[in-house]
Design a protein around this motif. Structure first.
Motif, PDB file in Angstrom:
ATOM      1  N   GLN A 278     -19.281  -3.950 -83.356  1.00  0.00           N
ATOM      2  CA  GLN A 278     -18.474  -3.095 -82.476  1.00  0.00           C
ATOM      3  C   GLN A 278     -16.995  -3.442 -82.503  1.00  0.00           C
ATOM      4  O   GLN A 278     -16.158  -2.602 -82.191  1.00  0.00           O
ATOM      5  CB  GLN A 278     -19.008  -3.173 -81.060  1.00  0.00           C
TER       6      GLN A 278
ATOM      7  N   GLN B 131     -30.214  12.812 -60.044  1.00  0.00           N
ATOM      8  CA  GLN B 131     -30.684  12.405 -61.369  1.00  0.00           C
ATOM      9  C   GLN B 131     -31.270  11.004 -61.301  1.00  0.00           C
ATOM     10  O   GLN B 131     -30.581  10.070 -60.883  1.00  0.00           O
ATOM     11  CB  GLN B 131     -29.491  12.431 -62.324  1.00  0.00           C
ATOM     12  N   PHE B 133     -32.257   8.533 -63.727  1.00  0.00           N
ATOM     13  CA  PHE B 133     -32.326   7.949 -65.064  1.00  0.00           C
ATOM     14  C   PHE B 133     -32.245   6.414 -64.972  1.00  0.00           C
ATOM     15  O   PHE B 133     -33.161   5.715 -65.347  1.00  0.00           O
ATOM     16  CB  PHE B 133     -31.181   8.466 -65.938  1.00  0.00           C
ATOM     17  N   SER B 134     -31.093   5.924 -64.457  1.00  0.00           N
ATOM     18  CA  SER B 134     -30.854   4.472 -64.465  1.00  0.00           C
ATOM     19  C   SER B 134     -31.807   3.729 -63.551  1.00  0.00           C
ATOM     20  O   SER B 134     -32.210   4.224 -62.509  1.00  0.00           O
ATOM     21  CB  SER B 134     -29.422   4.187 -64.014  1.00  0.00           C
ATOM     22  N   GLY B 139     -29.914   0.359 -67.792  1.00  0.00           N
ATOM     23  CA  GLY B 139     -28.884   1.379 -67.607  1.00  0.00           C
ATOM     24  C   GLY B 139     -28.503   1.969 -68.943  1.00  0.00           C
ATOM     25  O   GLY B 139     -29.005   3.017 -69.355  1.00  0.00           O
ATOM     26  N   SER B 140     -27.646   1.259 -69.677  1.00  0.00           N
ATOM     27  CA  SER B 140     -27.256   1.742 -70.999  1.00  0.00           C
ATOM     28  C   SER B 140     -28.482   1.894 -71.899  1.00  0.00           C
ATOM     29  O   SER B 140     -28.586   2.831 -72.681  1.00  0.00           O
ATOM     30  CB  SER B 140     -26.274   0.763 -71.652  1.00  0.00           C
ATOM     31  N   TRP B 164     -28.341   3.889 -58.558  1.00  0.00           N
ATOM     32  CA  TRP B 164     -27.084   4.640 -58.715  1.00  0.00           C
ATOM     33  C   TRP B 164     -27.337   6.151 -58.643  1.00  0.00           C
ATOM     34  O   TRP B 164     -26.706   6.927 -59.320  1.00  0.00           O
ATOM     35  CB  TRP B 164     -26.348   4.305 -60.024  1.00  0.00           C
ATOM     36  N   THR B 166     -26.757   9.331 -57.538  1.00  0.00           N
ATOM     37  CA  THR B 166     -25.731  10.118 -56.863  1.00  0.00           C
ATOM     38  C   THR B 166     -26.394  11.210 -56.025  1.00  0.00           C
ATOM     39  O   THR B 166     -27.296  11.898 -56.520  1.00  0.00           O
ATOM     40  CB  THR B 166     -24.802  10.750 -57.917  1.00  0.00           C
ATOM     41  N   THR B 383     -21.579   4.677 -70.532  1.00  0.00           N
ATOM     42  CA  THR B 383     -20.263   4.024 -70.449  1.00  0.00           C
ATOM     43  C   THR B 383     -19.396   4.390 -71.654  1.00  0.00           C
ATOM     44  O   THR B 383     -19.894   4.850 -72.690  1.00  0.00           O
ATOM     45  CB  THR B 383     -20.416   2.484 -70.426  1.00  0.00           C
ATOM     46  N   GLU B 385     -18.107   2.436 -73.669  1.00  0.00           N
ATOM     47  CA  GLU B 385     -18.531   1.639 -74.826  1.00  0.00           C
ATOM     48  C   GLU B 385     -19.712   2.322 -75.520  1.00  0.00           C
ATOM     49  O   GLU B 385     -19.763   2.386 -76.756  1.00  0.00           O
ATOM     50  CB  GLU B 385     -18.932   0.226 -74.381  1.00  0.00           C
ATOM     51  N   ASN B 389     -20.114   3.893 -79.336  1.00  0.00           N
ATOM     52  CA  ASN B 389     -21.214   3.674 -80.280  1.00  0.00           C
ATOM     53  C   ASN B 389     -21.703   5.009 -80.824  1.00  0.00           C
ATOM     54  O   ASN B 389     -21.917   5.165 -82.029  1.00  0.00           O
ATOM     55  CB  ASN B 389     -22.404   2.993 -79.583  1.00  0.00           C
TER      56      ASN B 389
HETATM   57  C1  LIG Z   1     -20.496   6.320 -59.669  1.00  0.00           C
HETATM   58  C2  LIG Z   1     -21.736   6.266 -60.491  1.00  0.00           C
HETATM   59  C3  LIG Z   1     -22.682   7.259 -60.339  1.00  0.00           C
HETATM   60  C4  LIG Z   1     -23.860   7.218 -61.069  1.00  0.00           C
HETATM   61  N1  LIG Z   1     -24.788   8.201 -60.859  1.00  0.00           N
HETATM   62  C5  LIG Z   1     -25.983   8.108 -61.491  1.00  0.00           C
HETATM   63  C6  LIG Z   1     -27.005   9.048 -61.242  1.00  0.00           C
HETATM   64  O1  LIG Z   1     -26.828   9.975 -60.451  1.00  0.00           O
HETATM   65  N2  LIG Z   1     -28.191   8.908 -61.840  1.00  0.00           N
HETATM   66  C7  LIG Z   1     -28.425   7.899 -62.733  1.00  0.00           C
HETATM   67  O2  LIG Z   1     -29.490   7.846 -63.281  1.00  0.00           O
HETATM   68  N3  LIG Z   1     -27.458   6.996 -63.033  1.00  0.00           N
HETATM   69  C8  LIG Z   1     -26.262   7.070 -62.422  1.00  0.00           C
HETATM   70  N4  LIG Z   1     -25.287   6.138 -62.696  1.00  0.00           N
HETATM   71  C9  LIG Z   1     -25.627   5.018 -63.569  1.00  0.00           C
HETATM   72  C10 LIG Z   1     -24.950   4.964 -64.906  1.00  0.00           C
HETATM   73  O3  LIG Z   1     -25.462   5.926 -65.778  1.00  0.00           O
HETATM   74  C11 LIG Z   1     -25.138   3.544 -65.433  1.00  0.00           C
HETATM   75  O4  LIG Z   1     -24.455   2.672 -64.564  1.00  0.00           O
HETATM   76  C12 LIG Z   1     -24.619   3.380 -66.839  1.00  0.00           C
HETATM   77  O5  LIG Z   1     -25.423   4.081 -67.740  1.00  0.00           O
HETATM   78  C13 LIG Z   1     -24.548   1.903 -67.247  1.00  0.00           C
HETATM   79  O6  LIG Z   1     -25.727   1.230 -67.021  1.00  0.00           O
HETATM   80  P1  LIG Z   1     -25.725  -0.166 -66.215  1.00  0.00           P
HETATM   81  O7  LIG Z   1     -25.067   0.083 -64.909  1.00  0.00           O
HETATM   82  O8  LIG Z   1     -27.087  -0.672 -66.205  1.00  0.00           O
HETATM   83  O9  LIG Z   1     -24.779  -1.109 -67.032  1.00  0.00           O
HETATM   84  P2  LIG Z   1     -25.206  -1.964 -68.357  1.00  0.00           P
HETATM   85  O10 LIG Z   1     -25.967  -1.106 -69.269  1.00  0.00           O
HETATM   86  O11 LIG Z   1     -25.836  -3.228 -67.870  1.00  0.00           O
HETATM   87  O12 LIG Z   1     -23.802  -2.251 -68.954  1.00  0.00           O
HETATM   88  C14 LIG Z   1     -22.964  -3.366 -68.587  1.00  0.00           C
HETATM   89  C15 LIG Z   1     -21.788  -3.415 -69.564  1.00  0.00           C
HETATM   90  O13 LIG Z   1     -22.276  -3.655 -70.881  1.00  0.00           O
HETATM   91  C16 LIG Z   1     -21.861  -2.657 -71.768  1.00  0.00           C
HETATM   92  N5  LIG Z   1     -22.920  -2.395 -72.752  1.00  0.00           N
HETATM   93  C17 LIG Z   1     -24.233  -2.212 -72.520  1.00  0.00           C
HETATM   94  N6  LIG Z   1     -24.886  -1.966 -73.662  1.00  0.00           N
HETATM   95  C18 LIG Z   1     -23.968  -1.986 -74.639  1.00  0.00           C
HETATM   96  C19 LIG Z   1     -24.017  -1.775 -76.055  1.00  0.00           C
HETATM   97  N7  LIG Z   1     -25.136  -1.473 -76.699  1.00  0.00           N
HETATM   98  N8  LIG Z   1     -22.867  -1.851 -76.732  1.00  0.00           N
HETATM   99  C20 LIG Z   1     -21.703  -2.126 -76.110  1.00  0.00           C
HETATM  100  N9  LIG Z   1     -21.596  -2.337 -74.801  1.00  0.00           N
HETATM  101  C21 LIG Z   1     -22.715  -2.259 -74.061  1.00  0.00           C
HETATM  102  C22 LIG Z   1     -21.583  -1.447 -70.901  1.00  0.00           C
HETATM  103  O14 LIG Z   1     -20.659  -0.571 -71.498  1.00  0.00           O
HETATM  104  C23 LIG Z   1     -21.032  -2.080 -69.636  1.00  0.00           C
HETATM  105  O15 LIG Z   1     -19.674  -2.305 -69.782  1.00  0.00           O
HETATM  106  C24 LIG Z   1     -24.081   6.175 -61.994  1.00  0.00           C
HETATM  107  C25 LIG Z   1     -23.123   5.192 -62.148  1.00  0.00           C
HETATM  108  C26 LIG Z   1     -21.950   5.223 -61.421  1.00  0.00           C
HETATM  109  C27 LIG Z   1     -20.936   4.144 -61.606  1.00  0.00           C
END
Ligand SMILES: Cc1cc2nc3c(=O)[nH]c(=O)nc-3n(C[C@H](O)[C@H](O)[C@H](O)COP(=O)(O)OP(=O)(O)OC[C@H]3O[C@@H](n4cnc5c(N)ncnc54)[C@H](O)[C@@H]3O)c2cc1C
Lengths: 377, 401
Positions: A278, B131, B133-134, B139-140, B164, B166, B383, B385, B389
């Motif tokens: 990356q 939604q 999903f997370s 999450g990611s 999360w 919403t 995200t 990031e 990808n």
């Molecule tokens: C305000 C808000 C509203 C939301 N609403 C909803 C909703 O309604 N429904 C729902 O399902 N979700 C919702 N989300 C969740 C959101 O989709 C997730 O927070 C997001 O997908 C990231 O997952 P995580 O929080 O587990 O972070 P992680 O996946 O743990 O990520 C942590 C960090 O690591 C980085 N990272 C992770 N994997 C990789 C990779 N492969 N390569 C590079 N970097 C990486 C990420 O970019 C991030 O910076 C919401 C989030 C926010 C902030």
């Protein structure tokens, strides 16, 4: 006041543009493959006479020249679609300088000049412009060169530099001070002694640049463009150059992205393609996004170019963005090729050199943002 | 269906006129800045009422089919109406998840029955959608979600939690990604997608406080929740495909949304207005060369983002990488917004110390709040990031990380 800041771009893309873009892309791909670029760096000319002749036969020098003078009467937006692929294949033809000179003539040429020089350009005369002086200021009105009346002729003095393709140019448009005011003068090849022209060493080796010593050169008084329109013509030159340079930059930027991506997809370290890291992938994506933004601004600028104010705003935005984007990818291209990136053989240097050259011509990002601040804030 | 420019202009004036006549009165409470920030009942009711009004006037879902509650008109009219709402700074559509992704998904993949049941309520904001999903641990890595959906006769039983979420505490329905087969080796093949009811026994959305101190999202617990198998969309085991389709809508990579803004949209000219009012060295900050340069940089990016949208409509200008612009929309645009809002704060000199609630806060602390809230766009929906990808792999063809 802030209405000026509410800018909603439009892009018109004509059938002619679509066709020309396709034809020009194929032309450059066929005529200017990578080996050709390397060969040309060693040659004296930036382009061979045969390829230029083909460009003339395709009618490209006359694309934006009115039909009454033998051109196609299209817009600069169409020229943009020719120049962008030339940038992509690093084909540094005199098309840009020739088009710029033609535009200056359309704005400030006398009837006689227009009816002689414009048809000649359509038929293949190469034109170049001598606007820069060794002080290096981008301000086209910062002039030390002079023209003076002497024995019924205009006698020129001073030094002009960064004149592209001067050694093959049939005419050179020179900016001077005449009777205390800025003026533009056409100088024909015949009036320039061989010894007055000397090749310069410039950063972009795919181009040919010359210095012209005006001392001792005298031309007919009729070669003066309408002096009252000089400022208008210089503005036109600046903006047309910015537009066409932006097109060239975008083309080359695209090629640089492809060069990087290819290496990221073939070079392996630690048992993996380096493109899977990356630390390389993400900046490359950012480079792509900055390039896409530049290209969108380019075609916006091409679409509104003839609108007063909006055209200038759009073209300065486009040049600022394109210059930044191209420098970004070209710089990363060296780094992402590792040791090979440090070699002459690697194409990364071609792009980095070219990006530096483009930033040096007609203003870099800082310069255009300052102009935009004056126009908008 | 081609409309003349005159007809389009007439329509634009019609919308503008209606909007101005019906502009909701300024609330006496703090408004949320996007659909992800709705934290109080008064905010909720205010916004829901507004969406209903816009829908009833015919300016939402204009291009969705008539038989399900849409307007059956052309997309270009909806685009005009949406733009008028944005430019005129009208409130956003609270039911964004329904309007912008659940709705298009149902129209695209749902059964006839789904369409009749859900579409109208989405548009009128009668039925709020959320939604699921997370999850706390995934999450990611969305393909790895673990919330269990076990088949039991004609039902599924849901156990686990989503986070999360919403609007979770206001929602009537959730688009839910769950694991129907925990044994299968390919993690994606074990997933199924449901249109799942929220207001039933065993579903418990618990609000979570955000970094701004306000509310907007929940952790949603599922404790043996029984839902009918008819809630499945796309068939059992096809959840991943449906989720990817949803994300295409969510990331604006694919059209189909009902229209209307879904957040308060910050413009560079508003930031420049801040710079005109704030003083630096006794003069308006906008006279400072460094600030001027920054402001123009942001303006260039703002115009470029709009130009990207326009160019994306011209196939011969995106021929080499057809999806490049649409897939970068979210990553590039959200990053820009965030930096711009940070700039708006940094302009404020000493006053940047204040936050919402203090009478000396510039613009009531709007920019600080907006900066914080902007992370909802650089984190939510995948995200920045992860977006990089995806663009790197799908657009540039780089190998997977
Ligand atoms: C305000 C808000 C509203 C939301 N609403 C909803 C909703 O309604 N429904 C729902 O399902 N979700 C919702 N989300 C969740 C959101 O989709 C997730 O927070 C997001 O997908 C990231 O997952 P995580 O929080 O587990 O972070 P992680 O996946 O743990 O990520 C942590 C960090 O690591 C980085 N990272 C992770 N994997 C990789 C990779 N492969 N390569 C590079 N970097 C990486 C990420 O970019 C991030 O910076 C919401 C989030 C926010 C902030």
């Amino acid at each position: 006041m802030s209405d000026k800041l509410k800018i909603y771009p439009v892009i018109n893309f004509s059938d002619e543009q679509e066709q020309l873009l396709e034809v020009a892309t194929n032309f450059c791909r066929n005529r200017w493959p990578n080996e050709r670029i390397r060969q040309q760096i060693k040659d004296e000319d930036s382009i061979d006479a045969y390829v230029w002749q083909e460009i003339v036969e395709l009618g490209w020098p006359g694309v934006a020249i009115p039909e009454e003078y033998g051109g196609s009467g299209l817009d600069l937006a169409e020229v943009v679609t020719l120049v962008e692929p030339m940038g992509q294949y690093l084909l540094a033809s005199p098309l840009v300088s020739t088009t710029v000179v033609a535009q200056a003539l359309i704005v400030a040429g006398t009837d006689n000049q227009k009816s002689h020089l414009l048809p000649a350009i359509c038929e293949g005369s190469v034109a170049s412009q001598a606007l820069s002086e060794p002080h290096g200021d981008w301000d086209l009105l910062n002039l030390n060169c002079k023209a003076e009346r002497e024995h019924g002729k205009l006698s020129l003095s001073g030094t002009k530099n960064l004149i592209t393709d001067a050694h093959v140019a049939d005419i050179i448009l020179v900016s001077v001070i005449f009777e205390g005011e800025p003026a533009l003068v056409m100088v024909a090849k015949e009036d320039i002694p061989q010894s007055s022209i000397r090749r310069e060493t410039i950063i972009d080796e795919t181009r040919r640049s010359y210095r012209l010593c005006l001392d001792g050169i005298a031309v007919p008084v009729d070669n003066l463009l309408r002096q009252e329109d000089t400022i208008k013509a210089l503005n036109r030159i600046e903006l047309v150059s910015c537009l066409l340079h932006t097109a060239e930059i975008c083309g080359a930027n695209n090629a640089a992205i492809n060069t990087v991506v290819e290496y990221l997809n073939t070079r392996k370290q630690f048992g993996r393609f380096i493109g899977s890291y990356q630390a390389l992938k993400h900046p490359t994506v950012q480079c792509l996004q900055e390039y896409e933004a530049a290209r969108s601004l380019l075609y916006y600028a091409a679409s509104v170019f003839e609108n007063e104010h909006e055209g200038e705003v759009a073209v300065r935005m486009a040049k600022a963005q394109a210059g930044m984007a191209f420098s970004f990818i070209a710089d990363r291209a060296i780094q992402f090729h590792g040791g090979f990136g440090f070699t002459y053989e690697c194409d990364a240097q071609l792009y980095r050199r070219r990006a530096i050259w483009h930033e040096s011509q007609f203003g870099d990002g800082n310069y255009h943002r300052q102009k935009l601040a004056e126009l908008l804030l | 269906m081609n409309k003349t420019d005159n007809e389009l202009d007439d329509f634009r004036y019609e919308v503008r006129d209606w909007l101005e006549k019906n502009r909701p009165k300024k609330p006496d409470f703090l408004m949320p800045q996007s659909f992800m920030e709705v934290g109080t009942d008064e905010q909720f009711h205010y916004l829901r009422e507004w969406q209903q009004k816009v829908y009833e006037a015919g300016f939402l879902g204009m291009a969705w089919p008539r038989e399900y509650g849409g307007g059956g008109r052309s997309q270009i009219l909806q685009d005009i109406a949406t733009q008028e709402m944005k430019v005129g700074k009208f409130p956003f559509m609270i039911n964004a998840i329904g309007v912008s992704w659940a709705g298009p998904l149902i129209l695209n993949m749902g059964t006839e029955e789904d369409k009749r049941k859900y579409i109208k309520g989405i548009l009128s904001a009668e039925d709020i959608w959320c939604q699921g999903f997370s999850e706390p641990d995934h999450g990611s890595d969305l393909g790895n979600v673990q919330l269990k959906a076990e088949r039991d006769g004609d039902d599924y039983i849901l156990t686990g939690s989503k986070i999360w979420t919403t609007l979770g505490n206001y929602a009537k329905y959730m688009i839910l990604l769950a694991r129907t087969n925990p044994k299968i080796e390919n993690k994606y093949a074990g997933l199924s997608y449901f249109l799942s009811p929220m207001k039933i026994q065993g579903v418990d959305p618990v609000p979570i406080q955000k970094l701004t101190g306000e509310y907007g999202f929940c952790q949603t617990y599922f404790d043996g929740v029984r839902i009918p198998a008819s809630c499945l969309i796309g068939g059992e085991g096809n959840g991943w495909r449906v989720a990817i389709q949803t994300l295409q809508y969510e990331r604006n990579a694919e059209g189909g949304a009902a229209g209307g803004p879904t957040s308060e949209i910050p413009y560079v000219h508003e930031v420049i207005d801040v710079a005109r009012k704030i003083k630096r060295d006794g003069k308006p900050a906008i006279e400072n060369p460094h600030i001027r340069d920054q402001a123009i940089k942001f303006l260039i990016t703002e115009v470029a983002c709009r130009a990207n949208l326009v160019r994306d409509e011209i196939p011969s200008l995106v021929i080499e990488r057809p999806q490049s612009l649409s897939m970068s929309l979210k990553g590039y645009g959200c990053d820009f917004w965030q930096k711009m809002q940070e700039f708006a704060m940094s302009l404020q000199g000493q006053s940047a110390a204040y936050y919402v609630g203090d009478d000396l806060a510039v613009a009531g602390g709007r920019w600080h709040r907006a900066y914080f809230n902007s992370f909802s766009t650089t984190i939510g929906g995948g995200t920045t990031e992860i977006q990089r990808n995806i663009v790197g792999e799908r657009i540039l063809g780089l190998p997977k990380s």
